[in-house]
Motif scaffolding. Structure first.
Motif, short mmCIF file in Angstrom:
data_model
loop_
_atom_site.label_atom_id
_atom_site.label_comp_id
_atom_site.label_asym_id
_atom_site.label_seq_id
_atom_site.Cartn_x
_atom_site.Cartn_y
_atom_site.Cartn_z
N THR A 118 0.82 -1.22 0.00
CA THR A 118 0.00 0.00 0.00
C THR A 118 0.85 1.26 0.00
O THR A 118 0.33 2.35 -0.20
N GLY A 119 2.15 1.10 0.21
CA GLY A 119 3.03 2.26 0.19
C GLY A 119 4.47 1.83 0.03
O GLY A 119 4.86 0.76 0.51
N PHE A 120 5.26 2.65 -0.66
CA PHE A 120 6.68 2.38 -0.83
C PHE A 120 7.40 3.70 -0.97
O PHE A 120 6.97 4.58 -1.73
N SER A 121 8.48 3.87 -0.21
CA SER A 121 9.31 5.06 -0.37
C SER A 121 10.77 4.66 -0.24
O SER A 121 11.11 3.65 0.38
N HIS A 122 11.61 5.48 -0.85
CA HIS A 122 13.05 5.23 -0.90
C HIS A 122 13.72 6.59 -0.79
O HIS A 122 13.73 7.36 -1.74
N GLU A 123 14.22 6.89 0.41
CA GLU A 123 14.90 8.18 0.59
C GLU A 123 15.84 8.13 1.78
O GLU A 123 15.66 7.34 2.71
N ASN A 124 16.87 8.96 1.73
CA ASN A 124 17.87 9.08 2.79
C ASN A 124 18.47 7.75 3.20
O ASN A 124 18.71 7.50 4.39
N GLY A 125 18.70 6.86 2.23
CA GLY A 125 19.33 5.58 2.52
C GLY A 125 18.42 4.56 3.16
O GLY A 125 18.88 3.51 3.61
N LEU A 126 17.11 4.87 3.23
CA LEU A 126 16.15 3.95 3.82
C LEU A 126 15.06 3.59 2.82
O LEU A 126 14.67 4.41 2.00
N LEU A 127 14.58 2.35 2.92
CA LEU A 127 13.45 1.89 2.12
C LEU A 127 12.32 1.59 3.08
O LEU A 127 12.55 0.98 4.14
N GLU A 128 11.12 2.01 2.74
CA GLU A 128 9.96 1.76 3.59
C GLU A 128 8.85 1.17 2.74
O GLU A 128 8.49 1.71 1.71
N VAL A 129 8.34 0.01 3.18
CA VAL A 129 7.27 -0.65 2.45
C VAL A 129 6.13 -0.97 3.42
O VAL A 129 6.36 -1.50 4.50
N SER A 130 4.91 -0.57 3.03
CA SER A 130 3.73 -0.82 3.86
C SER A 130 2.89 -1.90 3.21
O SER A 130 2.68 -1.88 1.99
N LEU A 131 2.38 -2.84 4.03
CA LEU A 131 1.67 -4.01 3.55
C LEU A 131 0.39 -4.24 4.32
O LEU A 131 0.30 -3.91 5.50
N VAL A 132 -0.58 -4.85 3.66
CA VAL A 132 -1.78 -5.37 4.31
C VAL A 132 -2.09 -6.73 3.69
O VAL A 132 -1.63 -7.04 2.59
N ARG A 133 -2.89 -7.52 4.40
CA ARG A 133 -3.40 -8.74 3.80
C ARG A 133 -4.47 -8.32 2.80
O ARG A 133 -5.40 -7.60 3.14
N THR A 134 -4.36 -8.78 1.57
CA THR A 134 -5.27 -8.38 0.51
C THR A 134 -6.72 -8.67 0.88
O THR A 134 -7.61 -7.84 0.67
N ALA A 135 -6.98 -9.84 1.47
CA ALA A 135 -8.35 -10.25 1.78
C ALA A 135 -8.88 -9.64 3.07
O ALA A 135 -10.08 -9.68 3.32
N ALA A 136 -7.98 -9.08 3.91
CA ALA A 136 -8.43 -8.57 5.21
C ALA A 136 -7.63 -7.34 5.64
O ALA A 136 -6.96 -7.34 6.66
N PRO A 137 -7.69 -6.26 4.85
CA PRO A 137 -6.91 -5.08 5.18
C PRO A 137 -7.29 -4.47 6.53
O PRO A 137 -6.48 -3.80 7.17
#
Length: 191
Positions: A118-137
């Motif tokens: 649901t989200g992805f960012s790449h900045e300042n040497g860090l990667l951030e990824v946000s996730l949910v269960r598709t069937a049960a967000p």
């Protein structure tokens, strides 16, 4: 139009080819780590800061042992997450497949299919990824933060079904460690 009893599908992040390549590397990194031990600092929804030790053994096992005087213990094993508060003499049991933390403890971590990014960012040497269960967000979300170089898990943040966020930051992390027998023994649970 939504179907009664079913949640709306989560909105997936728009990912560039470069983002997709990073996600593939993150999957590969997560799947290459079968055990680790680290010190941790946790910040809960009320802003309370605690420290402790975390052990993880994939698939399906994790222990967060909090330093004294914090009376808390969290153990994931046997398909459930058990949270024990010794001060309140209270034990909470949640099926692992109903908590975002279960996404991190799978045999094979995948960032697609039954998981929606649901989200992805790449900045300042860090990667951030946000996730949910598709069937049960509505069960909550998991956000993983990685150091870019070398690619390694730095922290995670869980937002539960009630919208409360807990952030765990790892330091002094060692992967591939031997974990003592009994580390993932579940606390006694109410009948």
């Amino acid at each position: 139009m939504s179907v009664p009893g079913q949640e709306n599908a989560p909105e997936a992040a728009v990912l560039s080819k470069a983002d997709q390549a990073w996600l593939a590397r993150i999957e590969q990194t997560l799947n290459s780590v079968t055990t680790f031990k680290a010190r941790m600092q946790q910040l809960d929804a009320e802003g309370k800061r605690t420290t402790g030790t975390v052990w993880m053994q994939r698939p399906g096992q994790m222990r967060l042992a909090y330093d004294a005087p914090t009376p808390l213990l969290l153990v994931a094993n046997d398909g459930k997450v058990v949270f024990r508060d010794n001060e309140l003499d209270q034990t909470t049991v949640i099926p692992m497949d109903r908590t975002p933390l279960g996404l991190l403890l799978r045999q094979n971590v995948r960032l697609s299919g039954d998981v929606t990014v649901t989200g992805f960012s790449h900045e300042n040497g860090l990667l951030e990824v946000s996730l949910v269960r598709t069937a049960a967000p509505g069960d909550g979300s998991l956000t993983l933060v990685f150091y870019q170089t070398p690619l390694a898990l730095r922290s995670w943040s869980v937002v539960d079904a009630q919208g409360r966020e807990t952030r765990v930051t790892l330091f002094d992390m060692h992967d591939g460690v031997s974990i003592p027998a009994g580390t993932f023994t579940l606390p006694a649970q109410p009948e």
